[in-house]
Design a protein around this motif. Structure first.
Motif, PDB file in Angstrom:
ATOM      1  N   SER A 324       0.849  -1.181   0.000  1.00 31.08           N
ATOM      2  CA  SER A 324       0.000   0.000   0.000  1.00 31.08           C
ATOM      3  C   SER A 324       0.885   1.231   0.000  1.00 31.08           C
ATOM      4  CB  SER A 324      -0.938   0.010   1.211  1.00 31.08           C
ATOM      5  OG  SER A 324      -0.192   0.063   2.417  1.00 31.08           O
ATOM      6  N   ALA A 325       0.258   2.399  -0.261  1.00 32.45           N
ATOM      7  CA  ALA A 325       1.012   3.649  -0.363  1.00 32.45           C
ATOM      8  C   ALA A 325       0.422   4.689   0.576  1.00 32.45           C
ATOM      9  CB  ALA A 325       0.992   4.173  -1.799  1.00 32.45           C
ATOM     10  N   LEU A 326       1.302   5.493   1.185  1.00 28.16           N
ATOM     11  CA  LEU A 326       0.908   6.644   1.998  1.00 28.16           C
ATOM     12  C   LEU A 326       1.549   7.899   1.417  1.00 28.16           C
ATOM     13  CD1 LEU A 326       1.261   5.304   5.670  1.00 28.16           C
ATOM     14  CD2 LEU A 326      -0.853   5.719   4.413  1.00 28.16           C
ATOM     15  N   PRO A 327       0.813   8.995   1.209  1.00 28.41           N
ATOM     16  CA  PRO A 327      -0.594   9.187   1.590  1.00 28.41           C
ATOM     17  C   PRO A 327      -1.585   8.536   0.648  1.00 28.41           C
ATOM     18  CG  PRO A 327       0.248  11.137   0.514  1.00 28.41           C
ATOM     19  CD  PRO A 327       1.415  10.213   0.644  1.00 28.41           C
ATOM     20  N   VAL A 337       6.538   9.897  -0.748  1.00 29.00           N
ATOM     21  CA  VAL A 337       5.630   8.747  -0.724  1.00 29.00           C
ATOM     22  C   VAL A 337       6.275   7.633   0.086  1.00 29.00           C
ATOM     23  CG1 VAL A 337       4.334   7.076  -2.096  1.00 29.00           C
ATOM     24  CG2 VAL A 337       4.750   9.368  -2.995  1.00 29.00           C
ATOM     25  N   THR A 338       5.464   6.943   0.898  1.00 28.30           N
ATOM     26  CA  THR A 338       5.916   5.769   1.650  1.00 28.30           C
ATOM     27  C   THR A 338       5.156   4.552   1.156  1.00 28.30           C
ATOM     28  OG1 THR A 338       6.373   7.103   3.615  1.00 28.30           O
ATOM     29  CG2 THR A 338       6.167   4.725   3.923  1.00 28.30           C
ATOM     30  N   LEU A 339       5.890   3.532   0.698  1.00 31.08           N
ATOM     31  CA  LEU A 339       5.301   2.270   0.272  1.00 31.08           C
ATOM     32  C   LEU A 339       5.441   1.265   1.405  1.00 31.08           C
ATOM     33  CD1 LEU A 339       6.605   2.010  -3.401  1.00 31.08           C
ATOM     34  CD2 LEU A 339       4.451   2.965  -2.583  1.00 31.08           C
ATOM     35  N   GLN A 372       8.958  -0.389   5.376  1.00 30.45           N
ATOM     36  CA  GLN A 372       8.604   0.910   4.831  1.00 30.45           C
ATOM     37  C   GLN A 372       9.690   1.366   3.868  1.00 30.45           C
ATOM     38  OE1 GLN A 372       7.562   3.813   7.808  1.00 30.45           O
ATOM     39  NE2 GLN A 372       6.611   2.306   9.145  1.00 30.45           N
ATOM     40  N   PHE A 373       9.283   1.635   2.627  1.00 28.14           N
ATOM     41  CA  PHE A 373      10.192   2.118   1.597  1.00 28.14           C
ATOM     42  C   PHE A 373       9.827   3.565   1.290  1.00 28.14           C
ATOM     43  CE2 PHE A 373       9.691  -2.454   0.919  1.00 28.14           C
ATOM     44  CZ  PHE A 373      11.018  -2.869   0.972  1.00 28.14           C
ATOM     45  N   PHE A 374      10.813   4.461   1.355  1.00 29.93           N
ATOM     46  CA  PHE A 374      10.573   5.893   1.214  1.00 29.93           C
ATOM     47  C   PHE A 374      11.020   6.367  -0.163  1.00 29.93           C
ATOM     48  CE2 PHE A 374      11.355   5.027   5.716  1.00 29.93           C
ATOM     49  CZ  PHE A 374      10.164   5.503   6.271  1.00 29.93           C
ATOM     50  N   LEU A 375      10.107   7.057  -0.872  1.00 34.37           N
ATOM     51  CA  LEU A 375      10.399   7.709  -2.144  1.00 34.37           C
ATOM     52  C   LEU A 375      10.275   9.209  -1.915  1.00 34.37           C
ATOM     53  CD1 LEU A 375       8.314   5.460  -4.582  1.00 34.37           C
ATOM     54  CD2 LEU A 375      10.672   5.148  -3.823  1.00 34.37           C
ATOM     55  N   LEU A 406       0.929  -2.220  -7.368  1.00 38.14           N
ATOM     56  CA  LEU A 406       0.355  -0.956  -6.933  1.00 38.14           C
ATOM     57  C   LEU A 406       0.786   0.116  -7.917  1.00 38.14           C
ATOM     58  CD1 LEU A 406      -1.038   0.884  -4.756  1.00 38.14           C
ATOM     59  CD2 LEU A 406       1.239   1.144  -3.755  1.00 38.14           C
ATOM     60  N   GLN A 407      -0.203   0.773  -8.574  1.00 42.25           N
ATOM     61  CA  GLN A 407       0.128   1.804  -9.558  1.00 42.25           C
ATOM     62  C   GLN A 407       0.268   3.146  -8.857  1.00 42.25           C
ATOM     63  OE1 GLN A 407      -2.602   2.152 -12.807  1.00 42.25           O
ATOM     64  NE2 GLN A 407      -1.324   3.589 -13.934  1.00 42.25           N
TER      65      GLN A 407
END
Length: 536
Positions: A324-327, A337-339, A372-375, A406-407
């Motif tokens: 999933s992605a945040l936000p 973005v955090t995946l 958590q992967f941070f972009l 997840l797009q």
């Protein structure tokens, strides 16, 4: 002071501090006796010097004198003392480790006590042999009246291994060893001795054996799997169960359990602290939670707590993780973005993939909150389909699946592209303005230096034909504009004509500009070229 003397003193001090600094960098080793520092007369004992990584030499010292030295490549050295004697071997020992040319500091001193030289003491307990958990118990060790009056130390021992549990050096002739709140694991067989404080450490005979019985569950064992918790169908798995060392247990029965079943899976009797249970050719139905227990073989009522559950997974195919992605999957350019990725409970490491990329983007260990992967500062290049998977070292061939994709869509203009477009527009407008000024005579032609400069100012903005018009049959002559200025009085070079449609036409007479000593009869008249400029 003489310079030579000063030099040698300074050199000696430097060497002293260099050696001291190097000794501080070599960790101090530890010295222990296997299996106890209390030894019966005539027995053998091994003194083990445990160093640290890089230690390759060891020395054993007795009462401050070097006794033995040897090389070792496994960070430790063992020194065997055979047929120990109460006078020769009941001494104080220490060791040190070497690394290259340097030696560490000495270990803490170890007093080796040899029993059998003095009369045995008496032992008693403040309660009966059966004691409820939580009760305070005192075990008393007292010197026999026939023993000589000297300064002694006392030790409470495991009656079988002679391992000391507690030590005391009271001023009188007895020592009191207390258990403030006894536990089932405190049950066992005890004895005590007394020995001389100074070398030689001659000890007494062992006292009688005292049995303590504390009902209740024993401490839980530990269960682990080899080679892995996740295995392919048909592979073999070994579950090992180990228990703590308790003086009251001589041999025990280990039992393997599986959650959801009433009967034990396997049982093993062992005098060791651990045992192994083999699960051959496991199948998917072997997936589940396993635990183990142990109990005293002769007393069925004394059993341990269950070990922590161990989850064994034998799947046909590994389950997919989730992402999933945040936000959210729709973000503006320049945002962060955090995946988030989650896997099964036995997952240890998560990896992130992007469609169209062969290599892994990121990889990290998973915790209770997932991975958590941070972009950061995403752009349109970061748009695409992302998925995550987990890496496992398994026994056998098994498919590791990816999560559903997840797009991620990055919308909005990008600051870097906006800046490039703005600069390009400004450059283009400046080129047009400069060309108009040249054509209207606002800039003196004499300040221009040849065709290269004209190309640099004009051609990046407009077409080649607009900047340098020519007839295909007539070669373009390289005539400097300064020559025209020398031969003619200053006058408007470009006659202006207004067009009703707001277009200004500039008429250029090349024969006037190319006035030179040439034969005009041989040169055909050159055409008139019009260049159109849009006027605001």
């Amino acid at each position: 002071m003489d310079l030579t003397v000063t030099f040698f003193i300074s050199t000696g001090l430097c060497l002293h501090w260099a050696v001291k600094a190097q000794m501080d960098t070599v960790p101090r080793p530890t010295l222990c006796a296997v299996s106890s520092s209390v030894v019966r007369k005539g027995a053998d004992v091994t003194l083990r010097c445990q160093g640290h990584l890089g230690s390759d030499r060891f020395q054993l010292w007795k009462d401050g004198e070097l006794r033995d030295e040897r090389n070792a490549s496994w960070k430790k050295a063992e020194f065997l003392l055979r047929n120990v004697d109460e006078w020769r071997d009941a001494r104080s020992y220490s060791c040190r480790s070497g690394q290259g040319p340097w030696w560490s500091e000495f270990s803490e001193a170890l007093a080796l006590v040899v029993t059998g030289a003095l009369p045995k003491p008496s032992i008693s307990a403040s309660h009966s042999s059966v004691i409820l958990p939580g009760t305070t118990v005192t075990i008393r060790c007292q010197i026999s009246p026939q023993a000589p009056s000297q300064d002694y130390s006392f030790a409470l021992l495991d009656a079988m291994s002679l391992e000391p549990f507690q030590r005391q050096s009271p001023p009188g002739t007895q020592a009191n060893f207390s258990f403030l709140s006894v536990r089932p694991e405190d049950a066992g067989s005890y004895s005590c001795i007394y020995h001389r404080k100074t070398a030689p450490h001659r000890g007494s005979h062992l006292s009688e054996t005292l049995e303590l019985i504390v009902p209740g569950l024993l401490p839980k064992p530990t269960l682990w799997a080899k080679p892995s918790l996740v295995v392919a169908p048909g592979a073999n798995v070994t579950l090992q169960c180990s228990r703590p060392k308790l003086s009251s247990l001589k041999d025990v029965t280990f039992t393997l359990w599986k959650a959801g079943t009433q009967m034990p899976l396997q049982q093993q009797t062992s005098v060791d602290l651990w045992t192994s249970f083999l699960l051959p050719s496991v199948r998917p139905e072997d997936t589940g939670c396993y635990s183990c227990t142990y109990r005293e073989r002769t007393m069925l009522t004394r059993r341990s707590k269950n070990s922590d559950a161990l989850e064994l997974v034998v799947p046909d195919a590994l389950p997919k993780p989730s992402i999933s992605a945040l936000p959210g999957p729709e973000v503006a350019s320049g945002a962060n973005v955090t995946l988030l990725c989650w896997g099964p409970s036995w997952t240890t490491r998560i990896v992130l993939y992007k469609e169209g990329h062969e290599n892994i983007l990121q990889s990290m260990a998973i915790d209770q909150d997932g991975a958590q992967f941070f972009l950061t500062r995403v752009t349109s290049k970061d748009s695409g389909n992302y998925s995550c998977g987990y890496q496992l070292l398994i026994n056998g061939s098994l498919r590791t699946q990816h999560s559903d994709p997840l797009q991620l869509n990055v919308t909005g203009s990008e600051p870097s592209n906006t800046l490039i477009i703005t600069l390009s527009c400004v450059s283009f407008l400046l080129c047009l303005l400069l060309l108009a000024m040249l054509c209207q005579g606002s800039i003196p032609m004499g300040s221009l230096q040849g065709e290269s400069l004209r190309r640099g100012l004009c051609c990046p903005c407009l077409s080649w034909s607009t900047c340098l018009p020519h007839h295909p049959e007539v070669p373009i002559e390289e005539t400097l504009y300064t020559e025209v200025a020398k031969k003619r009085t200053r006058e408007p070079l470009v006659p202006m004509a207004e067009d009703p449609q707001g277009i200004t036409y500039a008429q250029l007479n090349r024969r006037t500009l190319n006035e030179r000593k040439t034969d005009h009869t041989k040169t055909p008249p050159e055409p008139t070229i019009f260049s159109s400029l849009t006027r605001d």
